[in-house]
Each structure stands twice: as C-alpha cells, then as structure tokens.
Design an enzyme around this catalytic site. Structure first.
Site, PDB file in Angstrom:
ATOM      1  N   LYS A 120      36.401   2.610 -82.352  1.00  0.00           N
ATOM      2  CA  LYS A 120      36.935   1.388 -81.758  1.00  0.00           C
ATOM      3  C   LYS A 120      37.612   1.688 -80.429  1.00  0.00           C
ATOM      4  O   LYS A 120      37.315   1.064 -79.400  1.00  0.00           O
ATOM      5  CB  LYS A 120      37.915   0.726 -82.726  1.00  0.00           C
ATOM      6  CG  LYS A 120      38.712  -0.429 -82.121  1.00  0.00           C
ATOM      7  CD  LYS A 120      39.803  -0.886 -83.071  1.00  0.00           C
ATOM      8  CE  LYS A 120      40.807  -1.764 -82.357  1.00  0.00           C
ATOM      9  NZ  LYS A 120      41.950  -2.131 -83.211  1.00  0.00           N
ATOM     10  N   ASP A 138      36.857  -4.579 -84.184  1.00  0.00           N
ATOM     11  CA  ASP A 138      38.169  -4.641 -84.822  1.00  0.00           C
ATOM     12  C   ASP A 138      38.084  -5.612 -85.995  1.00  0.00           C
ATOM     13  O   ASP A 138      36.996  -6.034 -86.381  1.00  0.00           O
ATOM     14  CB  ASP A 138      39.246  -5.047 -83.814  1.00  0.00           C
ATOM     15  CG  ASP A 138      38.955  -6.403 -83.166  1.00  0.00           C
ATOM     16  OD1 ASP A 138      38.084  -7.138 -83.678  1.00  0.00           O
ATOM     17  OD2 ASP A 138      39.594  -6.727 -82.155  1.00  0.00           O
TER      18      ASP A 138
END
Length: 210
Positions: A120, A138
């Site tokens: 991420k 996310d």
C-alpha cells in the site's frame, strides 16, 4: 473494459475529477513515505497535525536516522502504534541514507525492503512521487471494490491484482482518491447511503448491504 466499469469510472471522474489530490501533507518524497507509515490505523488529519511539528523538528533524513528512539516515539505517539512506527521510520531513514544515497527508490521491490513499508505504502509512493501506474488498496478501496463487483477478494494484494485486470492504467492511481472520497461520504462501512449514491444502479451490492 466492460461497459459497466467504463460507466462507473466516468461517473467517478465527473463527481470527483481526475486531478491527483493527496490527503497527506509533505514537501519531500521521504516525508510522504514517513507520513504514510504514520497513517496506518490513524486519520490523515491527525497525521498532518503530527507531521507539521515532526518535519520541523527533524528536517532531514539524517535527523530521523540519528533521532533518539524514545523521544521519536513520544513525537509520533498521537498516531497510535507509536513503538513500531518510530522504530520503522528511524530504520527506514537509515536505510535510505546507507543503501539509496538519501533518495526514495522508485522500484517496488526496493521500496518493500524499507522497514514498515508494504505494498500500500510502496504503491502510493510510486503513484504520487514517480507517477507510475500503481493501485493503492486501503480499507475503503477494498470495501468499495467488493461492493462494486470489481473483486471478491479480501486480501489487499489479490484485490490489487484484480483491479489491475479490471481497470485501465490511466485510473490506477486516481481510483484510490476517488473511492476514498466516496467511501468517506456516501458508501460508508456501517451505514452506506445507497439512496444518495450516483453508482447505485451499477452497484452489485445495492440493496444487499447490511
């Protein structure tokens, strides 16, 4: 690209634009890296409050690398999980200096060698700093991707791979910001406002979200 996907992207573009805003404040690439590490399980607003002070106290990578760990922990404490975050930021600063000459690397595999950096964070850096096509998954992106029928996966890496197949590259970066905005304002986790959503007629979960 499927017509339904094309229409979803068109409506997202119309609603939120195609510019590339970022909710975290930074000036240097390494500052975005550290801000993203701090953002885990913390709001962007709180992170921005902390980094406004933090980046003045530690204005360089060397300042972070040389920081007293206990003091750094206190500095980042408001963001939660401060023991690990402080340790990872200090270690990442040292590695950036020792291995990468003080520069944030562009390559995904290199980014993943930095303490506290997962896919991420690495993809956010690739997208926002280097403008490389990258999908940041996310909690909002994962949840909305499942609700919209882009994926059935829950593992972020698998969601990322499904989105790479489903979406054109020109939306890989911006989809994160668009879905975060939609997720925070309309398609909330506990109480989605389906009746207000401009994607309701295209949503595979419409009317079936508990």
């Amino acid at each position: 690209m499927k017509k339904r996907t094309e229409e979803i992207l068109k409506r997202l573009d119309e609603a939120y634009g195609t510019e590339l805003p970022l909710f975290l404040h930074y000036q240097e690439p390494w500052q975005l890296l550290f801000a993203t590490i701090l953002s885990a399980q913390c709001t962007d607003a709180r992170v921005n409050e902390v980094t406004a002070y933090l980046f003045k106290k530690y204005p360089t990578l060397k300042a972070f690398a040389d920081a007293d760990l206990a003091e750094l922990e206190e500095d980042v404490k408001p963001t939660g999980f401060f023991h690990n975050k402080a340790k990872n930021i200090k270690a990442s600063a040292k590695r950036l200096i020792d291995v990468y000459g003080g520069e944030v690397p562009r390559d995904l595999d290199d980014l993943l060698t930095l303490p506290g950096v997962g896919r991420k964070t690495a993809n956010l850096i690739r997208g926002h700093i280097f403008h490389d096509p990258a999908i940041v998954v996310d909690t909002h992106v994962g949840r909305l991707s499942r609700r919209l029928g882009f994926t059935t996966e829950k593992d972020p890496k698998k969601v990322e791979l499904d989105l790479m197949k489903e979406l054109p590259k020109d939306h890989w970066i911006i989809i994160n910001t668009q879905l975060i905005t939609l997720g925070r304002t309309v398609c909330k986790s506990q109480s989605p406002k389906c009746q207000e959503c401009f994607l309701s007629d295209l949503c595979t979960s419409h009317g079936d979200i508990k």
